[in-house]
Design a protein around this motif. Structure first.
Motif, PDB file in Angstrom:
ATOM      1  N   GLN A  53       0.741  -1.152  -0.059  1.00 57.88           N
ATOM      2  CA  GLN A  53       0.020   0.030   0.146  1.00 57.88           C
ATOM      3  C   GLN A  53       0.834   1.159  -0.028  1.00 57.88           C
ATOM      4  O   GLN A  53       1.725   1.323   0.618  1.00 57.88           O
ATOM      5  CB  GLN A  53      -1.061   0.075   1.318  1.00 57.88           C
ATOM      6  CG  GLN A  53      -1.919   1.261   1.373  1.00 57.88           C
ATOM      7  CD  GLN A  53      -2.831   1.034   2.501  1.00 57.88           C
ATOM      8  OE1 GLN A  53      -2.390   1.533   3.722  1.00 57.88           O
ATOM      9  NE2 GLN A  53      -4.043   0.779   2.362  1.00 57.88           N
ATOM     10  N   THR A  54       0.391   2.243  -0.502  1.00 52.69           N
ATOM     11  CA  THR A  54       0.983   3.573  -0.871  1.00 52.69           C
ATOM     12  C   THR A  54       0.032   4.620  -0.432  1.00 52.69           C
ATOM     13  O   THR A  54       0.252   5.685   0.027  1.00 52.69           O
ATOM     14  CB  THR A  54       1.766   4.079  -2.102  1.00 52.69           C
ATOM     15  OG1 THR A  54       0.831   4.055  -3.113  1.00 52.69           O
ATOM     16  CG2 THR A  54       2.821   3.040  -2.347  1.00 52.69           C
ATOM     17  N   ASN A  55      -1.351   4.103  -0.765  1.00 53.43           N
ATOM     18  CA  ASN A  55      -2.397   5.305  -0.642  1.00 53.43           C
ATOM     19  C   ASN A  55      -2.034   6.557  -1.396  1.00 53.43           C
ATOM     20  O   ASN A  55      -2.729   7.642  -1.450  1.00 53.43           O
ATOM     21  CB  ASN A  55      -2.580   5.750   0.739  1.00 53.43           C
ATOM     22  CG  ASN A  55      -3.508   4.790   1.433  1.00 53.43           C
ATOM     23  OD1 ASN A  55      -4.365   4.287   0.845  1.00 53.43           O
ATOM     24  ND2 ASN A  55      -3.292   4.339   2.804  1.00 53.43           N
ATOM     25  N   ASP A  68      -7.968   1.896 -13.649  1.00 57.87           N
ATOM     26  CA  ASP A  68      -7.123   3.115 -13.312  1.00 57.87           C
ATOM     27  C   ASP A  68      -6.030   2.961 -12.084  1.00 57.87           C
ATOM     28  O   ASP A  68      -6.014   1.966 -11.641  1.00 57.87           O
ATOM     29  CB  ASP A  68      -8.166   4.151 -12.959  1.00 57.87           C
ATOM     30  CG  ASP A  68      -9.177   4.414 -14.159  1.00 57.87           C
ATOM     31  OD1 ASP A  68      -8.566   4.632 -15.416  1.00 57.87           O
ATOM     32  OD2 ASP A  68     -10.242   4.765 -13.933  1.00 57.87           O
ATOM     33  N   HIS A  69      -5.555   4.223 -11.743  1.00 58.77           N
ATOM     34  CA  HIS A  69      -4.449   3.896 -10.679  1.00 58.77           C
ATOM     35  C   HIS A  69      -5.057   3.583  -9.424  1.00 58.77           C
ATOM     36  O   HIS A  69      -6.203   3.890  -8.936  1.00 58.77           O
ATOM     37  CB  HIS A  69      -3.713   5.358 -10.636  1.00 58.77           C
ATOM     38  CG  HIS A  69      -3.268   5.936 -12.132  1.00 58.77           C
ATOM     39  ND1 HIS A  69      -2.728   7.351 -11.831  1.00 58.77           N
ATOM     40  CD2 HIS A  69      -3.111   5.269 -12.969  1.00 58.77           C
ATOM     41  CE1 HIS A  69      -2.402   7.501 -13.413  1.00 58.77           C
ATOM     42  NE2 HIS A  69      -2.462   6.456 -13.683  1.00 58.77           N
ATOM     43  N   TRP A  70      -4.203   3.083  -8.609  1.00 58.69           N
ATOM     44  CA  TRP A  70      -4.741   2.478  -7.392  1.00 58.69           C
ATOM     45  C   TRP A  70      -3.856   2.317  -6.293  1.00 58.69           C
ATOM     46  O   TRP A  70      -3.090   1.329  -6.259  1.00 58.69           O
ATOM     47  CB  TRP A  70      -5.663   1.127  -7.464  1.00 58.69           C
ATOM     48  CG  TRP A  70      -6.583   0.760  -6.140  1.00 58.69           C
ATOM     49  CD1 TRP A  70      -6.339  -0.312  -5.346  1.00 58.69           C
ATOM     50  CD2 TRP A  70      -7.613   1.321  -5.996  1.00 58.69           C
ATOM     51  NE1 TRP A  70      -7.110  -0.245  -4.540  1.00 58.69           N
ATOM     52  CE2 TRP A  70      -8.078   0.791  -4.673  1.00 58.69           C
ATOM     53  CE3 TRP A  70      -8.299   2.547  -6.143  1.00 58.69           C
ATOM     54  CZ2 TRP A  70      -9.060   1.215  -4.019  1.00 58.69           C
ATOM     55  CZ3 TRP A  70      -9.338   2.946  -5.585  1.00 58.69           C
ATOM     56  CH2 TRP A  70      -9.956   2.308  -4.570  1.00 58.69           C
ATOM     57  N   GLY A  71      -3.561   3.127  -5.416  1.00 60.31           N
ATOM     58  CA  GLY A  71      -2.490   3.049  -4.293  1.00 60.31           C
ATOM     59  C   GLY A  71      -2.911   2.326  -2.937  1.00 60.31           C
ATOM     60  O   GLY A  71      -2.110   1.554  -2.661  1.00 60.31           O
ATOM     61  N   PRO A  72      -4.145   2.048  -2.675  1.00 58.18           N
ATOM     62  CA  PRO A  72      -4.539   1.443  -1.621  1.00 58.18           C
ATOM     63  C   PRO A  72      -4.023   0.200  -1.316  1.00 58.18           C
ATOM     64  O   PRO A  72      -4.096  -0.522  -0.281  1.00 58.18           O
ATOM     65  CB  PRO A  72      -6.016   1.537  -1.224  1.00 58.18           C
ATOM     66  CG  PRO A  72      -6.202   2.814  -2.314  1.00 58.18           C
ATOM     67  CD  PRO A  72      -5.264   2.770  -3.417  1.00 58.18           C
ATOM     68  N   CYS A  73      -3.883  -0.858  -2.496  1.00 61.51           N
ATOM     69  CA  CYS A  73      -3.623  -2.217  -2.230  1.00 61.51           C
ATOM     70  C   CYS A  73      -3.297  -2.641  -3.648  1.00 61.51           C
ATOM     71  O   CYS A  73      -3.804  -2.394  -4.644  1.00 61.51           O
ATOM     72  CB  CYS A  73      -4.680  -2.960  -2.040  1.00 61.51           C
ATOM     73  SG  CYS A  73      -4.596  -4.872  -1.405  1.00 61.51           S
ATOM     74  N   VAL A 102       1.904  -4.065   3.962  1.00 56.38           N
ATOM     75  CA  VAL A 102       3.252  -4.138   3.853  1.00 56.38           C
ATOM     76  C   VAL A 102       3.341  -2.497   3.135  1.00 56.38           C
ATOM     77  O   VAL A 102       2.751  -2.158   2.199  1.00 56.38           O
ATOM     78  CB  VAL A 102       3.887  -5.074   2.933  1.00 56.38           C
ATOM     79  CG1 VAL A 102       5.374  -4.475   2.633  1.00 56.38           C
ATOM     80  CG2 VAL A 102       3.966  -6.324   3.662  1.00 56.38           C
ATOM     81  N   LEU A 103       4.184  -1.526   3.915  1.00 56.90           N
ATOM     82  CA  LEU A 103       4.295  -0.440   3.250  1.00 56.90           C
ATOM     83  C   LEU A 103       5.638  -0.345   2.524  1.00 56.90           C
ATOM     84  O   LEU A 103       6.607  -1.075   2.685  1.00 56.90           O
ATOM     85  CB  LEU A 103       4.360   0.767   4.282  1.00 56.90           C
ATOM     86  CG  LEU A 103       3.222   1.030   5.349  1.00 56.90           C
ATOM     87  CD1 LEU A 103       3.204   1.888   6.285  1.00 56.90           C
ATOM     88  CD2 LEU A 103       1.842   1.274   4.280  1.00 56.90           C
ATOM     89  N   PRO A 104       6.009   0.880   1.775  1.00 56.73           N
ATOM     90  CA  PRO A 104       7.172   0.787   0.941  1.00 56.73           C
ATOM     91  C   PRO A 104       8.499   0.622   1.917  1.00 56.73           C
ATOM     92  O   PRO A 104       9.447   0.057   1.410  1.00 56.73           O
ATOM     93  CB  PRO A 104       7.224   2.069   0.067  1.00 56.73           C
ATOM     94  CG  PRO A 104       5.684   2.447   0.120  1.00 56.73           C
ATOM     95  CD  PRO A 104       4.771   1.883   1.303  1.00 56.73           C
ATOM     96  N   GLN A 105       8.275   1.332   2.969  1.00 60.62           N
ATOM     97  CA  GLN A 105       9.440   1.373   3.956  1.00 60.62           C
ATOM     98  C   GLN A 105       9.824  -0.159   4.329  1.00 60.62           C
ATOM     99  O   GLN A 105      10.816  -0.404   4.609  1.00 60.62           O
ATOM    100  CB  GLN A 105       9.523   2.171   5.168  1.00 60.62           C
ATOM    101  CG  GLN A 105       8.140   2.126   5.895  1.00 60.62           C
ATOM    102  CD  GLN A 105       7.058   3.147   5.513  1.00 60.62           C
ATOM    103  OE1 GLN A 105       6.990   3.368   4.225  1.00 60.62           O
ATOM    104  NE2 GLN A 105       6.301   3.571   6.627  1.00 60.62           N
ATOM    105  N   ASP A 106       8.570  -0.869   4.588  1.00 60.77           N
ATOM    106  CA  ASP A 106       9.066  -2.151   4.867  1.00 60.77           C
ATOM    107  C   ASP A 106       9.864  -3.102   3.676  1.00 60.77           C
ATOM    108  O   ASP A 106      10.386  -3.850   4.190  1.00 60.77           O
ATOM    109  CB  ASP A 106       7.668  -2.899   5.309  1.00 60.77           C
ATOM    110  CG  ASP A 106       7.110  -2.117   6.514  1.00 60.77           C
ATOM    111  OD1 ASP A 106       7.469  -1.817   7.384  1.00 60.77           O
ATOM    112  OD2 ASP A 106       5.623  -1.774   6.315  1.00 60.77           O
ATOM    113  N   LEU A 107       9.297  -2.726   2.631  1.00 63.95           N
ATOM    114  CA  LEU A 107       9.917  -3.399   1.509  1.00 63.95           C
ATOM    115  C   LEU A 107      11.386  -3.109   1.464  1.00 63.95           C
ATOM    116  O   LEU A 107      12.278  -4.099   1.315  1.00 63.95           O
ATOM    117  CB  LEU A 107       8.990  -2.925   0.071  1.00 63.95           C
ATOM    118  CG  LEU A 107       9.631  -3.373  -1.157  1.00 63.95           C
ATOM    119  CD1 LEU A 107       9.746  -5.142  -1.094  1.00 63.95           C
ATOM    120  CD2 LEU A 107       9.014  -3.018  -2.373  1.00 63.95           C
ATOM    121  N   HIS A 108      11.740  -1.600   1.660  1.00 63.79           N
ATOM    122  CA  HIS A 108      13.042  -1.318   1.703  1.00 63.79           C
ATOM    123  C   HIS A 108      13.761  -1.970   2.706  1.00 63.79           C
ATOM    124  O   HIS A 108      15.002  -2.430   2.577  1.00 63.79           O
ATOM    125  CB  HIS A 108      13.045   0.101   1.812  1.00 63.79           C
ATOM    126  CG  HIS A 108      12.768   0.932   0.771  1.00 63.79           C
ATOM    127  ND1 HIS A 108      13.692   1.897   0.089  1.00 63.79           N
ATOM    128  CD2 HIS A 108      11.830   0.853  -0.526  1.00 63.79           C
ATOM    129  CE1 HIS A 108      13.455   2.442  -1.089  1.00 63.79           C
ATOM    130  NE2 HIS A 108      12.254   1.951  -1.122  1.00 63.79           N
TER     131      HIS A 108
END
Length: 536
Positions: free
Chosen positions: A192-194, A458-463, A494-500
């Motif tokens: 997720q990025t939202n 279309d674009h979708w950041g929630p999941c 999982v947030l981007p910082q967790d992936l990092h």
């Protein structure tokens, strides 16, 4: 944006930008000398390093309009008569190696990233490599890793699913080759990025920090959104342990239509020296060669060695008058190693691959870039980012941004991705390299849970979904789940910082490692936590 002056050579001028050239010339040489001097400006791209080296030796005038952003500009001002520099090289001799100087004196600035490990803690030795497959535009999770065959038609779409090698795991019908390899793959289904903007959400995914403000399309690089990309951090920390650049991006930068480059792909506040080495290339076109990694035909090795010696003499002559950056001599030596190193050329020598291997990856730009990434791993490069590139005759400009004709787009694009991705995993595995190489299938966000009026998503950041393989990851696993429409995380977000954090863990870089921003403030490289359930 001008580049700071790199080194002030006595009785000559080095300028970091093109502003006020006339006034600077007059100030340095005087009005009369400046009027009689022959002035030329040559621009040298900061990357790739090999291109910088050989181009600088060759040193032809170049039209500035054809150059990529962020140039180094060199102004060479021959004097009316020869002047000796403290019994060292003459001014004329110094200026004749100006082209090599662009290599030898600016490249150390790029190589200065080797000094970039935290002063309080040195970077650990490289244990693994990472290949980031960044799928710009964003494939739909519903037709890839998180299909919903029981959802209403307007959500599930008109594409089917196939079983995989992992019991209970299904994927989209077009992922035929990948479906056989899922025992090597861990899927994160609740990322997720939202943020629904390509460039802003892309910044979050590549830096681990949300763009400020969010939901900004066509966002430009620069403060306040200048956190370094993961490649920038890796290059800053691991360069001391690498002969070649510690982070590479190919075959082009991620950008919106109109070549609007996304923020978060460079070294950010760490400086130019931390920029990942960008190789803009088309490795699918016949014989492939990274421009500049070999000397031009008209510059034989003897001439190169002579210029190298002259540059070294110049450095000795001015050493007592100028304080060079710490390790400048070592950086210059590394620059020479780059242009003369067989290892550097070997990393990019696709001709060394068999026709069968090249065909195995697919003869697409993306496929051959994946093969190039494997060769870079073999050469010891810790992080390689391979960006998706346009596929001809496919909807939505050949990208994964499937606003229209989603099903047609997936059917056109997935064979390219499926072929390259599966070949990369199998090739790494066959060579005994997969356990030490983390391969990350990732995009900036996902696609909307419902099909729009144009048959697209279309674009979708929630999941959305991310897939990881190798590098200590437990294959055959799925972490997290989405709701019945693949619209929102149900558990295991999982947030981007967790992936990092997971990527840094795979590389053996402690998460409390610190870097410094432009004000010298110490900052932890990551605020996330590794996704431990998928780690072996």
């Amino acid at each position: 944006m001008s580049t700071p002056a790199l080194l002030d050579i006595p009785d000559g001028v080095w300028l970091g930008g093109a502003e006020n050239l006339k006034s600077k010339v007059v100030a340095k040489l005087g009005a009369e000398s400046a009027a009689h001097s022959r002035t030329f400006v040559s621009a040298v791209s900061a990357s790739p390093l090999g291109h910088l080296a050989a181009y600088s030796i060759h040193n032809p005038p170049t039209a500035l309009a054809t150059l990529p952003p962020r140039e180094f500009l060199m102004l060479s001002l021959p004097a009316p008569r020869s002047t000796r520099l403290c019994d060292g090289p003459s001014r004329r001799e110094a200026l004749t190696i100006g082209s090599l100087g662009a290599f030898g004196l600016t490249l150390p600035n790029l190589l200065h990233a080797r000094e970039g490990a935290s002063r309080s803690r040195s970077a650990p030795p490289k244990k693994r490599s990472v290949i980031l497959l960044f799928l710009g535009g964003a494939p739909p999770q519903q037709e890839t890793w998180d299909p919903k065959p029981d959802a209403p038609a307007e959500a599930r779409g008109d594409m089917g699913v196939i079983r995989t090698a992992t019991p209970g795991l299904i994927v989209g019908e077009t992922m035929v080759k990948t479906s056989r390899l899922t025992e090597k793959i861990a899927v994160l289904r609740a990322c997720q990025t939202n943020d629904n903007a390509h460039s802003a959400s892309g910044y979050y995914m590549t830096t681990g920090y949300p763009h400020q403000p969010m939901q900004v399309e066509n966002a430009k690089p620069g403060a306040p959104n200048d956190w370094p990309s993961i490649g920038g951090v890796v290059r800053k920390l691991l360069q001391p342990h690498c002969t070649l650049p510690a982070a590479v991006t190919l075959p082009e930068q991620s950008a919106n239509d109109g070549n609007l480059t996304w923020p978060g792909q460079d070294g950010g506040f760490l400086g130019r020296g931390a920029d990942p080495w960008l190789i803009t290339c088309a490795p699918e076109l016949g014989t492939f060669e990274v421009p500049g990694l070999s000397l031009p035909p008209e510059v034989p090795s003897t001439r190169f060695d002579q210029r190298k010696g002259l540059l070294e003499a110049l450095g000795q002559a001015v050493a007592h008058r100028h304080t060079a950056p710490d390790g400048a001599g070592a950086h210059t030596q590394r620059a020479f190693e780059m242009i003369s190193s067989p290892a550097a050329r070997k990393a990019f020598d696709l001709d060394a691959e068999s026709v069968k291997t090249r065909d195995r990856y697919g003869r697409s730009r993306f496929g051959q870039s994946c093969l190039l990434a494997r060769r870079m791993v073999e050469s010891g490069i810790p992080l390689i980012r391979v960006n998706w590139t346009r596929v001809a005759n496919a909807p939505n400009n050949g990208h994964w941004d499937t606003h229209t004709n989603n099903s047609e787009g997936v059917r056109k694009l997935m064979p390219v991705l499926d072929t390259a991705y599966s070949a990369l995993l199998e090739d790494l595995s066959d060579r005994g390299m997969l356990e030490d190489t983390l391969v990350v299938w990732v995009a900036e966000f996902g696609r909307t849970p419902k099909i729009n009026g144009a048959g697209g998503r279309d674009h979708w950041g929630p999941c959305f979904s991310v897939a990881l393989a190798g590098g200590g990851v437990r294959g055959g696993t799925v972490y997290g789940s989405s709701d019945k429409l693949a619209a929102y995380p149900k558990d295991g977000r999982v947030l981007p910082q967790d992936l990092h954090a997971t990527i840094y863990h795979s590389l053996g870089i402690p998460l409390d490692t610190e870097i410094q921003d432009g004000l010298g403030r110490p900052l932890a490289i990551c605020r996330g936590e590794p996704v431990k359930p998928i780690l072996g």
